[in-house]
Write an enzyme that holds these catalytic residues in place. Structure first.
Site, short mmCIF file in Angstrom:
data_model
loop_
_atom_site.label_atom_id
_atom_site.label_comp_id
_atom_site.label_asym_id
_atom_site.label_seq_id
_atom_site.Cartn_x
_atom_site.Cartn_y
_atom_site.Cartn_z
N TYR A 43 -1.08 -3.52 -6.96
CA TYR A 43 -1.20 -4.23 -5.45
C TYR A 43 -2.64 -4.46 -4.83
O TYR A 43 -3.32 -3.03 -4.77
CB TYR A 43 -0.09 -3.40 -4.82
CG TYR A 43 -0.10 -4.02 -3.31
CD1 TYR A 43 0.45 -5.43 -3.10
CD2 TYR A 43 -0.82 -3.44 -2.37
CE1 TYR A 43 0.15 -5.94 -1.66
CE2 TYR A 43 -1.07 -3.93 -0.97
CZ TYR A 43 -0.44 -5.11 -0.77
OH TYR A 43 -0.34 -5.63 0.42
N SER A 100 -1.44 -3.84 10.33
CA SER A 100 -1.18 -4.74 9.13
C SER A 100 0.12 -5.62 9.42
O SER A 100 1.30 -5.03 10.10
CB SER A 100 -0.81 -3.93 7.84
OG SER A 100 -1.84 -2.89 7.76
N LYS A 158 -9.57 -2.26 1.78
CA LYS A 158 -9.37 -0.98 2.38
C LYS A 158 -10.35 -0.04 2.19
O LYS A 158 -10.69 0.92 2.91
CB LYS A 158 -7.71 -0.85 2.21
CG LYS A 158 -7.06 -2.08 2.68
CD LYS A 158 -7.16 -2.50 4.18
CE LYS A 158 -6.20 -3.67 4.72
NZ LYS A 158 -6.61 -3.97 5.95
N ASP A 212 -9.48 -9.85 8.98
CA ASP A 212 -9.09 -8.50 8.63
C ASP A 212 -9.88 -7.20 8.88
O ASP A 212 -9.71 -6.21 9.57
CB ASP A 212 -8.56 -8.27 7.45
CG ASP A 212 -7.69 -7.08 7.04
OD1 ASP A 212 -6.60 -6.79 7.86
OD2 ASP A 212 -7.94 -6.47 5.93
N CYS A 223 0.76 -7.80 11.60
CA CYS A 223 1.01 -8.04 12.95
C CYS A 223 0.58 -9.44 13.56
O CYS A 223 0.39 -9.44 14.67
CB CYS A 223 0.78 -6.94 13.91
SG CYS A 223 1.66 -5.46 13.67
N ARG A 238 0.86 -1.34 0.01
CA ARG A 238 -0.10 0.02 -0.11
C ARG A 238 0.92 1.24 -0.09
O ARG A 238 1.93 1.10 0.58
CB ARG A 238 -0.90 0.05 1.18
CG ARG A 238 -1.93 -0.89 1.27
CD ARG A 238 -2.99 -0.79 2.20
NE ARG A 238 -2.30 -1.36 3.56
CZ ARG A 238 -1.80 -0.39 4.43
NH1 ARG A 238 -1.75 0.84 4.21
NH2 ARG A 238 -1.08 -1.08 5.47
N ARG A 282 1.85 -12.25 -0.74
CA ARG A 282 0.43 -12.28 -0.21
C ARG A 282 -0.07 -13.84 -0.82
O ARG A 282 0.24 -13.99 -1.90
CB ARG A 282 -0.42 -11.22 -0.66
CG ARG A 282 0.04 -9.87 0.10
CD ARG A 282 -0.58 -9.76 1.26
NE ARG A 282 0.05 -8.61 2.00
CZ ARG A 282 -0.77 -8.13 2.87
NH1 ARG A 282 -1.82 -8.36 3.50
NH2 ARG A 282 -0.39 -7.01 3.56
N HIS A 332 -10.78 -2.16 11.33
CA HIS A 332 -9.38 -2.91 11.08
C HIS A 332 -9.39 -4.37 12.00
O HIS A 332 -8.11 -4.38 12.84
CB HIS A 332 -8.64 -2.16 10.90
CG HIS A 332 -7.19 -2.94 10.17
ND1 HIS A 332 -6.16 -2.41 10.45
CD2 HIS A 332 -7.10 -3.85 9.38
CE1 HIS A 332 -5.18 -3.23 9.51
NE2 HIS A 332 -6.00 -3.88 8.84
C1 OXD Z 1 -3.11 -4.46 5.28
C2 OXD Z 1 -3.96 -5.95 4.68
O1 OXD Z 1 -2.29 -4.06 4.72
O2 OXD Z 1 -4.83 -6.16 5.52
O3 OXD Z 1 -3.84 -4.26 6.27
O4 OXD Z 1 -3.60 -6.11 3.38
MN MN Z 2 -5.51 -5.30 7.03
#
Ligand code: OXD
Ligand code: MN
Length: 636
Positions: A249, A300, A258, A327, A302, A119, A419, A278
C-alpha cells in the site's frame, strides 16, 4: 520457489562498482525462477540504467542484494522508455490493467491485496536509540533488535525476483531543502508510483554527487508474502534509513512520502532548523494581482487535495487559486525573514471516493489521463468508477476486490481508501512557482480537523504561541486512510500524529522555538468544515464555498477583515464573512457554525488536558500555561 542460494552470496558475480547503461540490469543468476508475486524481468538493452559511482550507495545495494538474493538488479533511470517497458511488464504479470484508452488515456488500475489497503499505524515503528526520543505517540522498537529481525525477514526475500533501485529526489532539485533518497524495492507498482510521486533518476544522482553533506536516505522495501503478520514499516531516524516489509500500500511503501518526507523529514528538520509538515500549500491571487500562499494541515482524508485545488464560487471573478502541493510542506525561514515552503513531491496520491466534478473539478481533470488508480471499480468498458463519481452508478462493474458488482450489492464498489497517483503536471491550476527552489512565502497557516461539534468554522490565533497551541490540541475523527475504527475523535496535533518521527513534546518545542526566529511570521488559523447540526447533517457546504473562509483569512493577513475576540481567538461575526450567493446556510446556521459553546469547550479542555498528560515532562511549559489561560478565559 527455488531457495537454493539462501546461505551464500549470489553465485553470479556482478559489478556494482561501475554499472553503466549497458549493464542496467545486473544478472545475479542464470535463469528466471517463477514467483507468484512478481517474477524477475530481463529488460531489453537500453532500458533503465542510472549511472552511479557513489561508493556508499553501491556498497549498500550490494549488501541488500546479498541478503535478499534477487535474481537481478534493475537500476531505474525514471525515463519514459523505462516507464513504458515496466507498464508492459506489469500488465503481463497481472499487476496492472490497462484502462480504456479513449476514456482515461495512459491510465492503469491496480488491485492490492484486500488485506493491504491503508497505512498500518500499529505496525509503523520509530526506531530511535531510546524509547524516550520516539515519545509516547509513536510505536518504538530498539534499532539493533529491529535490524536483526528485519534482516532475518529479508533473507532470500527477493529470490527469483528483480530488485529495483530507485534514485529519487524530494523537493525542487535546486532547493536547499531537497533531499536525495534511494529506494530498493521488489515491486514494479512501487517503481511506477515513485516515478509519478518523486523526481526520479539521474537528477537525484547528480544532486547526491554534487552535495556537500553527502546526506541520502536508504529505503528498503520488500513485499515478502504481503501477510499482515509480517508487515512492518520501520524508521531509523538516526541512520536516515527506512525498511518496510509485507505491504504494497502506497503510504507504507512509497518510502519518499510519509516515511522520508514526514517521519525522517521531521526528525531532520528539528536538527537542521526547518519544518516538515503534513500540509497542503495553495496560492490565492486577488483580481488586483495580490498573491498570498497558505499552508494547511488536515488529517488524512479530510479534503487537503480538494482545498488545494479549490474553485471559488462564481462571484469571485478574477480570483485564482493555484496548487503548490496537496499533502506535504517543507518550510524554512527565508532571507527576508518570512517562512518559505516547497512541496517535496512531484505528484498527488489522493483519495478517490467522493471526487467528482462537483467536489473537485480540478482533481477530476487531473485524473482523466496518465493516472495510476488503486482499488477503484472497473466498468465493463474498462473505465473507472467509484462512489461519489458524477453520473449514475454503472449497472455492472468489477469491484476493488475483483468481484462482480451491481448497484444492489451491499459492498462498496471502490474501497473507501482507494487512490489515484497522478503527476502534478496534470493539475490545471498548478502554481507556476512550484519548481522554485527557495519556495513560496507563507502568509497564513491553517490547522483543521474533522469535528462534528465544538470547533467553529474558523478562528484566528492571537499570536504564534496560541497558534502552536491550536495546532497542538487539534483533534479529528478517524478516517479510512489508516486501518482501525473510522469516525472516532482522536487528538491529531498538527495532523502529524502518525507522521512525527520523534517525541511530540519536542516537536511542539521546535515549533515554539522557530516562531520567534521568523521576523514576519504567518498568521495561524483553525478551521472546521465538518460541524454538524442536531439533525446530524453538515452545517457548512464546504468545497468551493471554503473560499469564503479563505477570503477572510487573506483579509486578516492584509490587516482587514472584521472579527470579535472569543476565548479561543478572533472569530468572524456572521457579517464579516462573505455570504453572497451562499445557498442553504441561513443566518442561524452561520451563527451556529461560528459559535463557541462553553459546555462543549469544557469537554474539549478536558480532552486537551488528557492528551497533554500523555506527553509527560517533554510537554513545553508554554503549552501548559496556554491551557490554563484558556480555561481561565472560559471561566471569566
Ligand atoms: C495520508 C495520505 O494517509 O496522504 O495522509 O496518503
Ligand atoms: Mn496525507
Amino acid at each position: 520457489m527455488q531457495r537454493s542460494c539462501l546461505s551464500g552470496p549470489p553465485h553470479r558475480s556482478f559489478n556494482l562498482d561501475n554499472p553503466t547503461s549497458e549493464n542496467t540490469v545486473i544478472s545475479l543468476r542464470g535463469s528466471n525462477t517463477m514467483d507468484n508475486l512478481a517474477p524477475a524481468i530481463t529488460p531489453p538493452r537500453g532500458v533503465g540504467g542510472t549511472k552511479i559511482s557513489h561508493q556508499g550507495v553501491l556498497d549498500w545495494v550490494q549488501e541488500v542484494a546479498r541478503r535478499t538474493q534477487p535474481e537481478n538488479i534493475f537500476w531505474c533511470d525514471g525515463s519514459a522508455r523505462e516507464n513504458s517497458y515496466l507498464l508492459e511488464v506489469a500488465q503481463h504479470q497481472g499487476i496492472l490493467q490497462k484502462l480504456n484508452e479513449k476514456k482515461v488515456p495512459g491510465s492503469y488500475l491496480h488491485r492490492s491485496n484486500p488485506n493491504d489497503v491503508a497505512r498500518v499505524e500499529q505496525f509503523t515503528l520509530i526506531c530511535t536509540r531510546t524509547k524516550e526520543e520516539a515519545g509516547p505517540t509513536n510505536n518504538w522498537a530498539d534499532p539493533a533488535e529491529t535490524y536483526l529481525k528485519l534482516n532475518e525477514m529479508l533473507k532470500g526475500a527477493m529470490e527469483g525476483r528483480t530488485m529495483f533501485v530507485i534514485p529519487y529526489i524530494m523537493g525542487p532539485p535546486d532547493s536547499p531543502l531537497a533531499k536525495v533518497g534511494f529506494e530498493i524495492t521488489d515491486s514494479i507498482y512501487v517503481v511506477l508510483s515513485m516515478r509519478i510521486m518523486t523526481r526520479m533518476g539521474e537528477v537525484a544522482v547528480k544532486r547526491l554527487e554534487g552535495s556537500s553533506n553527502g546526506e541520502w536516505n536508504r529505503g528498503v522495501h520488500s513485499l515478502l508474502d504481503v501477510h499482515p503478520d509480517r508487515r512492518l514499516i520501520c524508521h531509523f531516524p538516526q541512520d536516515n534509513a527506512i525498511i518496510s516489509v509485507g505491504s504494497g500500500y502506497g503510504g507504507n511503501v512509497l518510502l519518499s512520502k510519509k516515511c522520508l518526507a514526514l517521519r525522517i523529514g521531521s526528525y531532520l528538520a528539528r536538527q537542521q532548523g526547518w519544518l516538515a509538515e503534513h500540509m497542503l500549500i495553495l496560492g490565492v491571487e486577488s483580481p488586483e494581482g495580490r498573491k498570498h500562499y497558505v499552508a494547511a494541515a488536515f488529517p488524512s482524508a479530510c479534503g487537503k487535495t480538494n482545498f488545494a485545488m479549490l474553485i471559488p464560487p462564481e462571484h469571485y471573478k478574477g480570483w485564482k487559486i493555484t496548487t503548490i502541493g496537496d499533502d506535504i510542506a517543507w518550510m524554512q525561514i527565508g532571507a527576508d525573514g518570512r517562512l518559505y515552503a516547497v512541496n517535496p513531491e512531484n505528484g498527488y496520491f489522493g483519495v478517490v471516493p467522493g471526487t467528482s466534478y462537483k467536489s473537485n473539478p480540478n482533481a477530476m481533470k487531473s485524473i482523466e489521463r496518465d493516472t495510476l488508480y488503486t482499488n477503484v471499480a472497473q466498468t465493463d468498458d474498462h473505465d473507472v468508477w467509484w462512489e461519489g463519481k458524477d453520473g449514475p452508478a454503472p449497472a455492472h462493474a468489477i469491484d476493488w476486490r475483483g468481484k462482480e458488482w451491481t448497484p444492489e450489492s451491499k459492498e462498496k464498489a471502490a474501497h473507501p481508501n482507494s487512490r489515484f497517483a497522478v503527476p502534478m503536471r496534470n493539475n490545471p491550476v498548478l502554481d507556476p512557482d512550484v519548481e522554485k527552489g527557495e519556495g513560496v512565502p507563507i502568509s497564513a497557516i491553517i490547522f483543521g480537523g474533522r469535528r462534528s461539534d465544538t470547533m467553529p468554522l474558523v478562528f484566528q490565533a492571537i499570536d504564534w504561541e496560541r497558534g502552536v497551541y491550536a495546532g497542538a490540541t487539534m483533534a479529528s475523527e478517524t478516517t479510512a486512510a489508516a486501518t482501525g475504527a473510522v469516525g472516532q475523535v482522536r487528538r491529531d496535533p498538527m495532523a502529524m500524529l502518525p507522521f512525527c518521527g520523534y517525541h511530540m513534546g519536542q516537536y511542539f518545542k521546535h515549533w515554539l522555538k522557530i516562531g520567534p526566529r521568523i521576523q514576519n511570521p504567518p498568521l495561524i488559523f483553525h478551521v472546521n468544515w465538518f460541524r454538524k447540526g442536531a439533525d446530524g447533517k453538515f452545517l457548512w457546504p464546504g468545497f468551493g464555498d471554503n473560499m469564503r473562509v479563505l477570503k477572510w483569512v487573506i483579509d486578516r493577513c492584509e490587516g482587514r477583515g472584521g472579527a470579535t475576540e472569543s476565548p479561543v481567538g478572533f472569530i468572524p461575526r456572521p457579517a464579516d464573512l462573505d455570504t453572497q450567493g451562499l445557498a442553504n446556510v441561513p443566518e442561524e446556521t452561520l451563527a451556529e457554525l461560528l459559535s463557541i459553546k462553553p459546555g462543549e469547550w469544557k469537554k474539549e479542555l478536558q480532552g486537551q488536558q488528557e492528551f497533554f498528560e500523555t506527553l509527560g515532562a517533554d510537554l513545553p511549559p508554554e503549552l501548559t500555561a496556554q491551557h490554563k489561560k484558556l480555561a481561565e478565559r472560559f471561566a471569566s
